[in-house]
Design a protein around this motif. Sequence first.
Motif, PDB file in Angstrom:
ATOM      1  N   LEU A  10     -44.541 -50.053  28.954  1.00  0.00           N
ATOM      2  CA  LEU A  10     -44.374 -49.288  30.190  1.00  0.00           C
ATOM      3  C   LEU A  10     -43.028 -49.605  30.835  1.00  0.00           C
ATOM      4  CD1 LEU A  10     -45.454 -47.447  32.440  1.00  0.00           C
ATOM      5  CD2 LEU A  10     -46.546 -49.458  33.441  1.00  0.00           C
ATOM      6  N   ALA A  11     -42.694 -50.890  30.886  1.00  0.00           N
ATOM      7  CA  ALA A  11     -41.418 -51.281  31.487  1.00  0.00           C
ATOM      8  C   ALA A  11     -40.245 -50.698  30.714  1.00  0.00           C
ATOM      9  CB  ALA A  11     -41.318 -52.806  31.534  1.00  0.00           C
ATOM     10  N   ALA A  12     -40.374 -50.615  29.387  1.00  0.00           N
ATOM     11  CA  ALA A  12     -39.297 -50.088  28.554  1.00  0.00           C
ATOM     12  C   ALA A  12     -39.024 -48.616  28.853  1.00  0.00           C
ATOM     13  CB  ALA A  12     -39.632 -50.273  27.080  1.00  0.00           C
ATOM     14  N   LEU A  13     -40.052 -47.888  29.276  1.00  0.00           N
ATOM     15  CA  LEU A  13     -39.860 -46.468  29.588  1.00  0.00           C
ATOM     16  C   LEU A  13     -38.882 -46.281  30.737  1.00  0.00           C
ATOM     17  CD1 LEU A  13     -43.513 -45.089  29.328  1.00  0.00           C
ATOM     18  CD2 LEU A  13     -41.613 -44.645  27.752  1.00  0.00           C
ATOM     19  N   LEU A  14     -38.922 -47.183  31.698  1.00  0.00           N
ATOM     20  CA  LEU A  14     -38.062 -47.067  32.872  1.00  0.00           C
ATOM     21  C   LEU A  14     -36.807 -47.924  32.761  1.00  0.00           C
ATOM     22  CD1 LEU A  14     -40.823 -47.101  35.627  1.00  0.00           C
ATOM     23  CD2 LEU A  14     -39.488 -45.137  34.861  1.00  0.00           C
ATOM     24  N   ALA A  15     -36.664 -48.627  31.631  1.00  0.00           N
ATOM     25  CA  ALA A  15     -35.491 -49.491  31.447  1.00  0.00           C
ATOM     26  C   ALA A  15     -34.258 -48.713  31.016  1.00  0.00           C
ATOM     27  CB  ALA A  15     -35.802 -50.581  30.424  1.00  0.00           C
ATOM     28  N   ASP A  16     -34.420 -47.420  30.753  1.00  0.00           N
ATOM     29  CA  ASP A  16     -33.295 -46.562  30.379  1.00  0.00           C
ATOM     30  C   ASP A  16     -32.836 -45.790  31.613  1.00  0.00           C
ATOM     31  OD1 ASP A  16     -31.854 -44.986  27.948  1.00  0.00           O
ATOM     32  OD2 ASP A  16     -32.529 -43.563  29.483  1.00  0.00           O
ATOM     33  N   GLU A  17     -31.532 -45.766  31.866  1.00  0.00           N
ATOM     34  CA  GLU A  17     -31.014 -45.148  33.088  1.00  0.00           C
ATOM     35  C   GLU A  17     -31.289 -43.653  33.145  1.00  0.00           C
ATOM     36  OE1 GLU A  17     -26.862 -44.919  35.688  1.00  0.00           O
ATOM     37  OE2 GLU A  17     -27.058 -46.328  34.018  1.00  0.00           O
ATOM     38  N   THR A  18     -31.237 -42.973  32.005  1.00  0.00           N
ATOM     39  CA  THR A  18     -31.495 -41.526  31.992  1.00  0.00           C
ATOM     40  C   THR A  18     -32.944 -41.244  32.355  1.00  0.00           C
ATOM     41  OG1 THR A  18     -29.772 -41.075  30.356  1.00  0.00           O
ATOM     42  CG2 THR A  18     -31.532 -39.449  30.565  1.00  0.00           C
ATOM     43  N   ARG A  19     -33.864 -41.973  31.751  1.00  0.00           N
ATOM     44  CA  ARG A  19     -35.281 -41.759  32.056  1.00  0.00           C
ATOM     45  C   ARG A  19     -35.584 -42.144  33.512  1.00  0.00           C
ATOM     46  NH1 ARG A  19     -35.749 -43.713  26.717  1.00  0.00           N
ATOM     47  NH2 ARG A  19     -36.349 -45.819  27.354  1.00  0.00           N
ATOM     48  N   ALA A  20     -34.937 -43.204  33.991  1.00  0.00           N
ATOM     49  CA  ALA A  20     -35.141 -43.599  35.391  1.00  0.00           C
ATOM     50  C   ALA A  20     -34.642 -42.507  36.332  1.00  0.00           C
ATOM     51  CB  ALA A  20     -34.416 -44.911  35.667  1.00  0.00           C
ATOM     52  N   ALA A  21     -33.500 -41.900  36.011  1.00  0.00           N
ATOM     53  CA  ALA A  21     -32.947 -40.825  36.846  1.00  0.00           C
ATOM     54  C   ALA A  21     -33.889 -39.630  36.879  1.00  0.00           C
ATOM     55  CB  ALA A  21     -31.580 -40.408  36.318  1.00  0.00           C
ATOM     56  N   MET A  22     -34.507 -39.319  35.746  1.00  0.00           N
ATOM     57  CA  MET A  22     -35.444 -38.192  35.690  1.00  0.00           C
ATOM     58  C   MET A  22     -36.671 -38.463  36.554  1.00  0.00           C
ATOM     59  SD  MET A  22     -35.302 -37.281  31.630  1.00  0.00           S
ATOM     60  CE  MET A  22     -33.962 -36.296  30.930  1.00  0.00           C
ATOM     61  N   CYS A  23     -37.198 -39.677  36.456  1.00  0.00           N
ATOM     62  CA  CYS A  23     -38.384 -40.018  37.245  1.00  0.00           C
ATOM     63  C   CYS A  23     -38.084 -40.014  38.739  1.00  0.00           C
ATOM     64  CB  CYS A  23     -38.920 -41.374  36.810  1.00  0.00           C
ATOM     65  SG  CYS A  23     -39.708 -41.364  35.179  1.00  0.00           S
ATOM     66  N   LEU A  24     -36.910 -40.501  39.113  1.00  0.00           N
ATOM     67  CA  LEU A  24     -36.525 -40.484  40.527  1.00  0.00           C
ATOM     68  C   LEU A  24     -36.391 -39.053  41.040  1.00  0.00           C
ATOM     69  CD1 LEU A  24     -33.900 -43.383  40.653  1.00  0.00           C
ATOM     70  CD2 LEU A  24     -36.120 -43.328  41.813  1.00  0.00           C
ATOM     71  N   ALA A  25     -35.836 -38.171  40.214  1.00  0.00           N
ATOM     72  CA  ALA A  25     -35.709 -36.769  40.619  1.00  0.00           C
ATOM     73  C   ALA A  25     -37.077 -36.131  40.816  1.00  0.00           C
ATOM     74  CB  ALA A  25     -34.911 -35.997  39.570  1.00  0.00           C
ATOM     75  N   LEU A  26     -38.036 -36.498  39.978  1.00  0.00           N
ATOM     76  CA  LEU A  26     -39.368 -35.907  40.039  1.00  0.00           C
ATOM     77  C   LEU A  26     -40.202 -36.443  41.197  1.00  0.00           C
ATOM     78  CD1 LEU A  26     -40.100 -35.838  36.223  1.00  0.00           C
ATOM     79  CD2 LEU A  26     -39.876 -33.837  37.695  1.00  0.00           C
ATOM     80  N   LEU A  27     -39.655 -37.420  41.931  1.00  0.00           N
ATOM     81  CA  LEU A  27     -40.354 -37.910  43.120  1.00  0.00           C
ATOM     82  C   LEU A  27     -40.450 -36.850  44.215  1.00  0.00           C
ATOM     83  CD1 LEU A  27     -39.224 -41.612  43.729  1.00  0.00           C
ATOM     84  CD2 LEU A  27     -41.547 -40.783  43.343  1.00  0.00           C
TER      85      LEU A  27
END
Length: 232
Positions: A10-27
């Motif tokens: 689970l932590a690895a999913l958000l450890a990538d900056e691109t994936r983190a940016a997508m999740c933040l946008a979807l907030l």
Amino acid sequence: MTSASDLASLAALLADETRAAMCLALLDGRAWTAGELARHAGVAPSTATEHLHRLIDGGLLVERRQGRHRYVQLAGPSVAHLIEDLSAQTAPRPVAARGLRAVTASAALRRGRTCYDHLAGRLGVAVTDGMTRAGLLDQSGGFAITPAGLAWLTGTLGLNPQELRPGKRPLARGCLDWTERRQHLAGLAGAKLCETLLDNGWVARIGSGRAVRLTPSGKAALSDLLGPSDID
């Protein structure tokens, strides 16, 4: 029982900056297309699709189909809380000079925004504080809507009591605000309150992102309902 490998995955999913940016946008609570997220993250569509597949397989996002179009969004409120809580744990960094537009957008998010489906930023914290002062919300042992608060939501604001029955999602939940470093109201009550303020025109969205602002009529209404405050 969650295993160490599950937590690491689970932590690895958000450890990538691109994936983190997508999740933040979807907030913002909306459903986005892969193309929109690719442009937001500044990556090629094929790269975005690859990252989105990982997020969907990992349970953080879900895919929705509407006609020929495919959208993705956060899998639910618990995922939004996870991302917001993780954001609140990061140390604030000085804002670099990125141009007037970027600085203005950042300031707007800090003043008021939606966190998935409830209010956050200074506006969200101020509304939460106002409800607490008015005896509508009890923060002494967590977050709980008082009997007076439930009457206020269903009577004064006219919310449907059936929609405020807690199930998998609690009626009230504290959500640590990543900019204010204080709790704001989440849960069913937070979501319905945000929806009502938007529907009444008391809060308005700024552009197409997460930022919101309190309208003049909203400032007057909240002052009447919760008492004078520094809500802006």
